[in-house]
Design an enzyme around this catalytic site. Structure first.
Site, PDB file in Angstrom:
ATOM      1  N   ASP A  37     -56.626 -52.432  24.184  1.00  0.00           N
ATOM      2  CA  ASP A  37     -56.387 -51.282  23.223  1.00  0.00           C
ATOM      3  C   ASP A  37     -58.164 -50.970  24.011  1.00  0.00           C
ATOM      4  O   ASP A  37     -58.088 -50.245  23.302  1.00  0.00           O
ATOM      5  CB  ASP A  37     -55.469 -50.759  23.096  1.00  0.00           C
ATOM      6  CG  ASP A  37     -54.403 -50.965  22.720  1.00  0.00           C
ATOM      7  OD1 ASP A  37     -53.946 -51.629  24.089  1.00  0.00           O
ATOM      8  OD2 ASP A  37     -53.548 -50.940  22.213  1.00  0.00           O
ATOM      9  N   GLU A 207     -48.185 -45.276  29.996  1.00  0.00           N
ATOM     10  CA  GLU A 207     -49.079 -44.991  28.239  1.00  0.00           C
ATOM     11  C   GLU A 207     -51.419 -45.257  28.722  1.00  0.00           C
ATOM     12  O   GLU A 207     -50.701 -45.646  30.026  1.00  0.00           O
ATOM     13  CB  GLU A 207     -48.786 -46.154  27.224  1.00  0.00           C
ATOM     14  CG  GLU A 207     -48.600 -47.695  27.852  1.00  0.00           C
ATOM     15  CD  GLU A 207     -48.064 -48.707  26.863  1.00  0.00           C
ATOM     16  OE1 GLU A 207     -47.052 -48.065  25.595  1.00  0.00           O
ATOM     17  OE2 GLU A 207     -48.612 -50.036  26.739  1.00  0.00           O
TER      18      GLU A 207
END
Length: 325
Positions: A37, A207
């Site tokens: 991420d 997401e």
């Protein structure tokens, strides 16, 4: 004997220097360790990456950062933020987002992986005087601590619009919201119609939202598929406003079965002076089956003559050296 040892030392040093000089590509991953991420930004003519420490949730109690002058050599800044300094956070410190404002650095993060409004956690904000921290809790509680429009409060991205307004774009569980940030980043400000959280979820969204502006158009990007699976990928849309509407155009980042699996949850670096774009993302090596074994990588991102993003070619080589001087 002493002379020979000295001679050997200089020979090895010269060889090491020669090898270092021969390095012309970053290689992938760009730094060692299980990290995911990644939030990539440019501060003070340096490249910075703020990733998730990829481990079981209970071990995700800190965030590291990495800096580079050339995209090739990265310096680790350990524990720029730790749950020890965030009283309400105790696990699952995820997916940081960072912005500089008024000579302060604001690090947004998710924590605790809350599954309902009955649990404590959500999206927090930390602040520091330097990119490497140390960061301290900015408001002493989550900025967003509950579900709105079905969006789990995780995976935040902070976007500065052309008029100077800052927005927070976030959401898991296949829902994405946008909200206006106050100038001190301590609260959210309702839109003119009185609504605080506006849903902008495009088709396929799961997401990891990200947004940037190019040639007056708003490019909205997100991750699709399951984060532990081979279908994890990045898609995008283009609109005339940060509020959309966003109609899905297609995928631009996905796995290459010959190189790595599950390429997704990304950010973008733009070298404005040289008009160079890079995508920074995580992927899983072919040798790994553990869902948390993810590495941070970088590759070139480019556009066609219509302004559409070309499919990204994921590589083992990474990118060439590029300083910001």
């Amino acid at each position: 004997m002493k002379f020979l040892r000295t001679l050997l030392f200089f020979a090895l040093s010269s060889a090491s220097a020669a090898i270092a000089q021969q390095k012309i590509n970053s290689g992938n991953p760009i730094f060692k360790g299980w990290y995911a991420d990644p939030e990539a930004v440019i501060f003070n003519k340096q490249y910075w990456v703020y990733p998730t420490y990829s481990a079981p949730y209970k071990e995700q109690v800190f965030l590291d950062a990495f800096s580079s002058n050339d995209l090739l050599n990265w310096k680790k800044h350990p524990h720029v933020l730790d749950t020890a300094g965030v009283k309400w956070a105790n696990k699952a410190m995820w997916a940081p987002a960072i912005v500089e404002k008024d000579r302060k650095y604001y690090l947004f993060f998710g924590a605790n992986d809350i599954q309902s409004d009955k649990e404590s956690g959500g999206i927090g904000v930390a602040v520091a005087d330097r990119p490497e921290g140390p960061y301290k809790d900015h408001i002493g509680k989550p900025l967003i601590d509950s579900f709105h429009n079905g969006a789990q409060p995780i995976d935040q991205f902070v976007f500065k619009d052309k008029d100077g307004q800052y927005y927070i774009i976030y959401g898991g569980w296949q829902h994405c919201n946008i909200a206006r940030l106050s100038t001190d980043f301590k609260t959210l400000i309702p839109f003119k119609d009185g609504i605080t959280y506006k849903e902008i979820t495009p088709e396929g969204y799961v997401e990891g939202p990200y947004m940037f502006v190019r040639n007056g158009k708003y490019y909205f990007m997100w991750s699709e598929g399951g984060w532990t699976g081979p279908d994890y990928s990045v898609a995008y849309a283009i609109a005339d406003s940060p509020m959309g509407p966003f109609k899905r155009i297609g995928k631009i980042l996905k796995q290459d079965p010959g190189i790595a699996r599950g390429a997704g949850h990304h950010s973008v670096i733009y070298n404005r002076k040289k008009d160079l774009w890079y995508i920074v993302y995580h992927r899983r090596p072919l040798t790994e089956t553990d869902g948390n074994h993810r590495e941070t990588c970088i590759d070139v991102m480019s556009f066609d003559e219509k302004g559409l993003i070309k499919p990204v070619v994921i590589t083992k080589e990474g990118v060439k050296a590029q300083r910001l001087d």
